[in-house]
Design a protein around this motif. Structure first.
Motif, PDB file in Angstrom:
ATOM      1  N   ARG A  74       0.835  -1.201   0.000  1.00 35.38           N
ATOM      2  CA  ARG A  74       0.000   0.000   0.000  1.00 35.38           C
ATOM      3  C   ARG A  74       0.870   1.251   0.000  1.00 35.38           C
ATOM      4  NH1 ARG A  74      -2.831  -0.448   4.794  1.00 35.38           N
ATOM      5  NH2 ARG A  74      -3.522  -2.445   4.049  1.00 35.38           N
ATOM      6  N   VAL A  75       1.921   1.255   0.809  1.00 38.12           N
ATOM      7  CA  VAL A  75       2.811   2.410   0.872  1.00 38.12           C
ATOM      8  C   VAL A  75       3.512   2.606  -0.467  1.00 38.12           C
ATOM      9  CG1 VAL A  75       4.956   3.242   1.924  1.00 38.12           C
ATOM     10  CG2 VAL A  75       3.146   2.340   3.359  1.00 38.12           C
ATOM     11  N   ARG A  76       3.952   1.509  -1.080  1.00 37.57           N
ATOM     12  CA  ARG A  76       4.635   1.616  -2.369  1.00 37.57           C
ATOM     13  C   ARG A  76       3.687   2.134  -3.445  1.00 37.57           C
ATOM     14  NH1 ARG A  76       6.985  -3.553  -4.099  1.00 37.57           N
ATOM     15  NH2 ARG A  76       8.122  -2.287  -5.596  1.00 37.57           N
ATOM     16  N   LEU A  77       2.418   1.700  -3.413  1.00 40.07           N
ATOM     17  CA  LEU A  77       1.446   2.207  -4.391  1.00 40.07           C
ATOM     18  C   LEU A  77       1.198   3.697  -4.187  1.00 40.07           C
ATOM     19  CD1 LEU A  77      -1.166  -0.688  -4.526  1.00 40.07           C
ATOM     20  CD2 LEU A  77       0.411   0.021  -6.330  1.00 40.07           C
ATOM     21  N   ASP A  78       1.084   4.122  -2.927  1.00 35.51           N
ATOM     22  CA  ASP A  78       0.897   5.542  -2.643  1.00 35.51           C
ATOM     23  C   ASP A  78       2.086   6.362  -3.134  1.00 35.51           C
ATOM     24  OD1 ASP A  78      -1.556   5.042  -1.509  1.00 35.51           O
ATOM     25  OD2 ASP A  78      -0.819   5.081   0.560  1.00 35.51           O
ATOM     26  N   GLU A  79       3.303   5.852  -2.923  1.00 36.84           N
ATOM     27  CA  GLU A  79       4.494   6.556  -3.398  1.00 36.84           C
ATOM     28  C   GLU A  79       4.501   6.640  -4.920  1.00 36.84           C
ATOM     29  OE1 GLU A  79       7.848   4.515  -1.773  1.00 36.84           O
ATOM     30  OE2 GLU A  79       7.555   5.354   0.231  1.00 36.84           O
ATOM     31  N   ALA A  80       4.112   5.572  -5.598  1.00 37.02           N
ATOM     32  CA  ALA A  80       4.075   5.573  -7.063  1.00 37.02           C
ATOM     33  C   ALA A  80       3.045   6.572  -7.575  1.00 37.02           C
ATOM     34  CB  ALA A  80       3.770   4.174  -7.579  1.00 37.02           C
ATOM     35  N   ARG A  81       1.894   6.633  -6.919  1.00 34.26           N
ATOM     36  CA  ARG A  81       0.866   7.605  -7.330  1.00 34.26           C
ATOM     37  C   ARG A  81       1.365   9.037  -7.143  1.00 34.26           C
ATOM     38  NH1 ARG A  81      -3.394   4.193  -4.235  1.00 34.26           N
ATOM     39  NH2 ARG A  81      -4.043   2.756  -5.860  1.00 34.26           N
ATOM     40  N   MET A  82       2.059   9.287  -6.028  1.00 37.41           N
ATOM     41  CA  MET A  82       2.572  10.633  -5.768  1.00 37.41           C
ATOM     42  C   MET A  82       3.647  11.004  -6.789  1.00 37.41           C
ATOM     43  SD  MET A  82       2.330  13.342  -4.019  1.00 37.41           S
ATOM     44  CE  MET A  82       1.372  12.882  -2.609  1.00 37.41           C
ATOM     45  N   GLU A  83       4.518  10.059  -7.128  1.00 41.10           N
ATOM     46  CA  GLU A  83       5.539  10.336  -8.137  1.00 41.10           C
ATOM     47  C   GLU A  83       4.898  10.627  -9.492  1.00 41.10           C
ATOM     48  OE1 GLU A  83       8.431   7.229  -8.292  1.00 41.10           O
ATOM     49  OE2 GLU A  83       9.001   7.506  -6.186  1.00 41.10           O
ATOM     50  N   LYS A  84       3.838   9.913  -9.835  1.00 42.64           N
ATOM     51  CA  LYS A  84       3.148  10.149 -11.099  1.00 42.64           C
ATOM     52  C   LYS A  84       2.520  11.540 -11.109  1.00 42.64           C
ATOM     53  CE  LYS A  84      -0.514   8.434 -14.060  1.00 42.64           C
ATOM     54  NZ  LYS A  84      -1.699   7.609 -14.171  1.00 42.64           N
ATOM     55  N   LEU A  85       1.880  11.915 -10.005  1.00 44.84           N
ATOM     56  CA  LEU A  85       1.286  13.251  -9.928  1.00 44.84           C
ATOM     57  C   LEU A  85       2.347  14.336 -10.052  1.00 44.84           C
ATOM     58  CD1 LEU A  85      -1.375  12.808  -7.094  1.00 44.84           C
ATOM     59  CD2 LEU A  85      -1.797  13.273  -9.511  1.00 44.84           C
ATOM     60  N   LEU A  86       3.485  14.146  -9.362  1.00 44.71           N
ATOM     61  CA  LEU A  86       4.552  15.145  -9.436  1.00 44.71           C
ATOM     62  C   LEU A  86       5.163  15.207 -10.833  1.00 44.71           C
ATOM     63  CD1 LEU A  86       6.332  14.585  -6.007  1.00 44.71           C
ATOM     64  CD2 LEU A  86       4.926  16.537  -6.701  1.00 44.71           C
ATOM     65  N   ALA A  87       5.273  14.060 -11.502  1.00 47.07           N
ATOM     66  CA  ALA A  87       5.828  14.051 -12.853  1.00 47.07           C
ATOM     67  C   ALA A  87       4.898  14.733 -13.843  1.00 47.07           C
ATOM     68  CB  ALA A  87       6.103  12.611 -13.279  1.00 47.07           C
ATOM     69  N   GLU A  88       3.592  14.587 -13.632  1.00 49.88           N
ATOM     70  CA  GLU A  88       2.617  15.200 -14.551  1.00 49.88           C
ATOM     71  C   GLU A  88       2.368  16.672 -14.245  1.00 49.88           C
ATOM     72  OE1 GLU A  88      -0.813  12.742 -14.071  1.00 49.88           O
ATOM     73  OE2 GLU A  88      -0.004  11.127 -15.351  1.00 49.88           O
ATOM     74  N   HIS A  89       2.743  17.123 -13.069  1.00 49.38           N
ATOM     75  CA  HIS A  89       2.481  18.505 -12.667  1.00 49.38           C
ATOM     76  C   HIS A  89       3.457  19.453 -13.335  1.00 49.38           C
ATOM     77  CE1 HIS A  89       1.353  21.930 -10.280  1.00 49.38           C
ATOM     78  NE2 HIS A  89       2.598  22.085  -9.872  1.00 49.38           N
ATOM     79  N   ASN A  90       2.926  20.490 -13.953  1.00 53.53           N
ATOM     80  CA  ASN A  90       3.760  21.524 -14.562  1.00 53.53           C
ATOM     81  C   ASN A  90       3.389  22.847 -13.906  1.00 53.53           C
ATOM     82  OD1 ASN A  90       5.206  23.245 -16.115  1.00 53.53           O
ATOM     83  ND2 ASN A  90       4.314  22.655 -18.079  1.00 53.53           N
ATOM     84  N   PRO A  91       4.272  23.384 -13.073  1.00 52.25           N
ATOM     85  CA  PRO A  91       3.911  24.610 -12.341  1.00 52.25           C
ATOM     86  C   PRO A  91       3.782  25.835 -13.256  1.00 52.25           C
ATOM     87  CG  PRO A  91       6.203  24.045 -11.944  1.00 52.25           C
ATOM     88  CD  PRO A  91       5.607  22.920 -12.728  1.00 52.25           C
ATOM     89  N   PHE A  92       4.283  25.753 -14.495  1.00 48.61           N
ATOM     90  CA  PHE A  92       4.249  26.901 -15.381  1.00 48.61           C
ATOM     91  C   PHE A  92       3.059  26.891 -16.315  1.00 48.61           C
ATOM     92  CE2 PHE A  92       8.773  26.180 -14.392  1.00 48.61           C
ATOM     93  CZ  PHE A  92       8.986  27.338 -13.665  1.00 48.61           C
ATOM     94  N   SER A  93       2.222  25.873 -16.233  1.00 48.39           N
ATOM     95  CA  SER A  93       1.053  25.833 -17.122  1.00 48.39           C
ATOM     96  C   SER A  93      -0.083  26.636 -16.484  1.00 48.39           C
ATOM     97  CB  SER A  93       0.590  24.391 -17.355  1.00 48.39           C
ATOM     98  OG  SER A  93       0.112  23.839 -16.143  1.00 48.39           O
ATOM     99  N   ALA A  94      -0.927  27.185 -17.322  1.00 49.70           N
ATOM    100  CA  ALA A  94      -2.072  27.967 -16.839  1.00 49.70           C
ATOM    101  C   ALA A  94      -3.155  27.011 -16.368  1.00 49.70           C
ATOM    102  CB  ALA A  94      -2.604  28.873 -17.947  1.00 49.70           C
ATOM    103  N   ALA A  95      -3.710  27.299 -15.205  1.00 48.34           N
ATOM    104  CA  ALA A  95      -4.718  26.434 -14.631  1.00 48.34           C
ATOM    105  C   ALA A  95      -6.074  26.698 -15.207  1.00 48.34           C
ATOM    106  CB  ALA A  95      -4.764  26.577 -13.120  1.00 48.34           C
TER     107      ALA A  95
END
Length: 95
Positions: A74-95
């Motif tokens: 469960r912890v490993r799945l949560d970490e993988a989900r968080m890494e995916k969210l961080l990889a997909e997040h672009n702070p310079f894109s318009a919301a």
């Protein structure tokens, strides 16, 4: 290779020690019951008690192991989900 499997494996020496200690303790309990000056029904009762104790110990060990593995996965799945969210997040894109 799976990192979880590499971490959770025990050595062959530990496995042999665990098996030998179980065998010695089980034979000691059975031998003690056999040589006690008791009636046959009392020996059978103590023998049945030892067998139930061994069976419940194996069951408890399996339940604890299953819970530990589930929490680790469960912890490993949560970490993988968080890494995916961080990889997909672009702070310079318009919301």
């Amino acid at each position: 290779m799976n990192a979880f499997n590499e971490i959770s494996k025990s050595t062959a020496a530990f496995f042999v020690q665990a098996g030998a200690s179980f065998g010695v303790s089980f034979l000691g309990a059975i031998g003690g019951i056999y040589f006690l000056p008791l009636d046959p029904w009392q020996r059978l009762f103590l023998g049945m008690t030892v067998l139930f104790l061994v069976a419940s110990s194996f069951t408890l060990a399996k339940v604890i192991r299953d819970q530990q593995e589930a929490s680790t996965i469960r912890v490993r799945l949560d970490e993988a989900r968080m890494e995916k969210l961080l990889a997909e997040h672009n702070p310079f894109s318009a919301a």
